[in-house]
Motif scaffolding. Structure first.
Motif, PDB file in Angstrom:
ATOM      1  N   ARG A   1      44.089  44.774  37.273  1.00 46.63           N
ATOM      2  CA  ARG A   1      42.584  44.899  37.066  1.00 46.63           C
ATOM      3  C   ARG A   1      42.136  43.523  37.357  1.00 46.63           C
ATOM      4  NH1 ARG A   1      40.214  44.861  31.784  1.00 46.63           N
ATOM      5  NH2 ARG A   1      42.053  45.092  30.801  1.00 46.63           N
ATOM      6  N   VAL A   2      41.052  43.506  38.111  1.00 42.76           N
ATOM      7  CA  VAL A   2      40.244  42.167  38.447  1.00 42.76           C
ATOM      8  C   VAL A   2      38.842  42.120  38.235  1.00 42.76           C
ATOM      9  CG1 VAL A   2      40.029  40.640  40.588  1.00 42.76           C
ATOM     10  CG2 VAL A   2      41.942  42.148  40.676  1.00 42.76           C
ATOM     11  N   SER A   3      38.537  41.236  37.626  1.00 45.50           N
ATOM     12  CA  SER A   3      36.951  40.862  37.506  1.00 45.50           C
ATOM     13  C   SER A   3      36.649  39.491  38.024  1.00 45.50           C
ATOM     14  CB  SER A   3      36.699  40.946  36.010  1.00 45.50           C
ATOM     15  OG  SER A   3      37.506  39.802  35.550  1.00 45.50           O
ATOM     16  N   ARG A   4      35.108  39.554  38.164  1.00 46.62           N
ATOM     17  CA  ARG A   4      34.495  38.185  38.718  1.00 46.62           C
ATOM     18  C   ARG A   4      33.730  37.788  37.736  1.00 46.62           C
ATOM     19  NH1 ARG A   4      33.972  34.066  41.551  1.00 46.62           N
ATOM     20  NH2 ARG A   4      32.699  34.060  43.431  1.00 46.62           N
ATOM     21  N   ILE A   5      33.631  36.484  37.405  1.00 46.52           N
ATOM     22  CA  ILE A   5      32.697  35.913  36.578  1.00 46.52           C
ATOM     23  C   ILE A   5      31.120  36.153  37.027  1.00 46.52           C
ATOM     24  CG2 ILE A   5      33.946  34.066  35.641  1.00 46.52           C
ATOM     25  CD1 ILE A   5      32.429  32.178  37.581  1.00 46.52           C
ATOM     26  N   ALA A   6      30.290  36.567  36.320  1.00 45.80           N
ATOM     27  CA  ALA A   6      29.054  36.956  36.605  1.00 45.80           C
ATOM     28  C   ALA A   6      28.084  35.886  37.407  1.00 45.80           C
ATOM     29  CB  ALA A   6      28.104  37.275  35.382  1.00 45.80           C
ATOM     30  N   ARG A   7      27.348  36.531  38.276  1.00 47.58           N
ATOM     31  CA  ARG A   7      26.517  35.607  39.098  1.00 47.58           C
ATOM     32  C   ARG A   7      25.360  35.028  38.405  1.00 47.58           C
ATOM     33  NH1 ARG A   7      25.777  35.660  44.845  1.00 47.58           N
ATOM     34  NH2 ARG A   7      27.438  37.273  45.070  1.00 47.58           N
ATOM     35  N   GLY A   8      25.487  34.691  37.206  1.00 45.77           N
ATOM     36  CA  GLY A   8      24.631  33.878  36.436  1.00 45.77           C
ATOM     37  C   GLY A   8      24.379  32.342  36.914  1.00 45.77           C
ATOM     38  N   VAL A   9      25.719  32.085  37.420  1.00 50.78           N
ATOM     39  CA  VAL A   9      25.735  30.870  38.286  1.00 50.78           C
ATOM     40  C   VAL A   9      24.917  30.884  39.614  1.00 50.78           C
ATOM     41  CG1 VAL A   9      27.378  29.146  39.250  1.00 50.78           C
ATOM     42  CG2 VAL A   9      28.019  30.310  37.419  1.00 50.78           C
ATOM     43  N   PRO A  10      24.004  29.741  39.591  1.00 50.60           N
ATOM     44  CA  PRO A  10      22.970  29.981  40.812  1.00 50.60           C
ATOM     45  C   PRO A  10      23.713  30.183  42.095  1.00 50.60           C
ATOM     46  CG  PRO A  10      22.364  28.041  39.469  1.00 50.60           C
ATOM     47  CD  PRO A  10      23.818  28.485  38.925  1.00 50.60           C
ATOM     48  N   VAL A  11      23.247  31.106  42.787  1.00 53.68           N
ATOM     49  CA  VAL A  11      23.686  31.112  44.300  1.00 53.68           C
ATOM     50  C   VAL A  11      23.944  29.968  45.056  1.00 53.68           C
ATOM     51  CG1 VAL A  11      23.558  32.417  46.297  1.00 53.68           C
ATOM     52  CG2 VAL A  11      23.167  33.805  44.427  1.00 53.68           C
ATOM     53  N   GLY A  12      24.892  29.655  45.395  1.00 52.40           N
ATOM     54  CA  GLY A  12      25.195  28.394  46.220  1.00 52.40           C
ATOM     55  C   GLY A  12      25.602  27.360  45.457  1.00 52.40           C
ATOM     56  N   GLY A  13      25.681  27.481  44.090  1.00 51.19           N
ATOM     57  CA  GLY A  13      25.848  26.215  43.149  1.00 51.19           C
ATOM     58  C   GLY A  13      27.625  26.342  43.017  1.00 51.19           C
ATOM     59  N   GLU A  14      27.705  25.174  42.394  1.00 48.39           N
ATOM     60  CA  GLU A  14      29.293  24.891  41.990  1.00 48.39           C
ATOM     61  C   GLU A  14      29.496  24.888  40.419  1.00 48.39           C
ATOM     62  OE1 GLU A  14      30.758  22.661  45.809  1.00 48.39           O
ATOM     63  OE2 GLU A  14      29.729  21.457  44.500  1.00 48.39           O
TER      64      GLU A  14
END
Lengths: 195, 195
Positions: free
Chosen positions: A163-176
């Motif tokens: 099972r694979v998940s991805r942290i949500a894109r609450g982090v700004p796009v292009g951000g680190e």
């Protein structure tokens, strides 16, 4: 070549250091801070000799397996994959995660010749298929390269039945991660979705 | 403290390197360029052991007296005083000067605790009063600190009966008045010479 010139040249292995600042650094070390310079030379040599990669999480450590991986307090059913040790430290300081980690020590970057082999994806697969891990959480950066790395890893790990998940894109796009406030990182963790 | 953290801290002796870039440098050295890192550690240790100050000009050298000071091709009646070795190299590349040098290895900077004693002005006086030197040319920078250093040295050396000069200040060669800062234009006017 005079040792001063050799030193100036040797300092250019440091990222972001050009000829001018290498020269300024060499002068500074020899003229203003010989004690600090000696400490730097010694510590660098010691680190090269002693620091290696944890056999389990691939993070830097001086032991065969690092303390975090040996801890009984962590949830061994979750494995969070990050690019760099600094990303791991950001995740830890959110206090939102109690599982274990895998540190890639980089990201897919074909232009720099960094592919799945250079990042030792097989070591991650072996780690993730230890029978304990039930979910792999991909927490690579939301840069193009981090996203590509997550896509590649997602396919590879799902193919092994994980099972694979991805942290949500609450982090700004292009951000680190390293440059994002802790609350946002924590929220992105909570809102992770199937990948 | 883990060696990785010691290394990050040790790297902060480098001028202009803060905590973030020290960490990035440590990762880079251990992960991407261990060969360059080993070279840096070795060269730095060797330079600390071997590089000293020329007994005559105070520049960095691995000998008791540097090659330039030993040269028979230079005019020993002129002594040009510069702040740093990089300034000496700029003077040399103009091909306009055939005399000898004295390198201060800094400038008067009371706020940083750098005074006449730290810059070993007595060594310069001793050098300038060797009986051969007839003119001391002050080529410190035209910053506030460089100017203060030149003023201080000028008084000190004139008091010993030496002829002292200062490199000229004015509009740069090829420069246009319109694109030169007003202070420089005003100074060039004040320091105008017979034509």
């Amino acid at each position: 070549m005079p040792l001063l010139d050799s030193l100036t040249e040797a300092l250019r292995v440091l990222p972001g250091v050009g000829p001018k600042s290498a020269q300024r650094m060499a002068y500074h070390l020899l003229q203003r801070d010989r004690e600090g310079a000696a400490r730097l030379a010694g510590t660098l040599a010691a680190a090269l000799a002693e620091v290696r990669h944890c056999a389990r999480c691939n993070n830097f450590t001086e032991a065969e397996v690092c303390e975090r991986c040996l801890s009984q307090q962590r949830d061994a059913s979750q494995l969070c994959v990050v690019e760099m040790p600094s990303d791991l430290m950001v995740m830890e300081s959110t206090l939102a995660y109690r599982g274990l980690y895998y540190v890639l020590m980089g990201k897919l970057s074909p232009l720099d010749g960094i592919g799945p082999r250079e990042l030792k994806f097989d070591k991650l697969v072996e780690r993730a298929t230890d029978g304990m891990v039930q979910e792999v959480i991909l927490a690579t950066n939301f840069t193009n390269e981090g996203e590509a790395t997550a896509h590649y890893l997602g396919e590879m790990l799902r193919a092994r039945g994980l099972r694979v998940s991805r942290i949500a894109r609450g982090v700004p796009v292009g951000g680190e991660l390293e440059h994002t406030d802790l609350g946002t990182v924590a929220q992105a963790f909570v809102e992770r979705r199937g990948w």
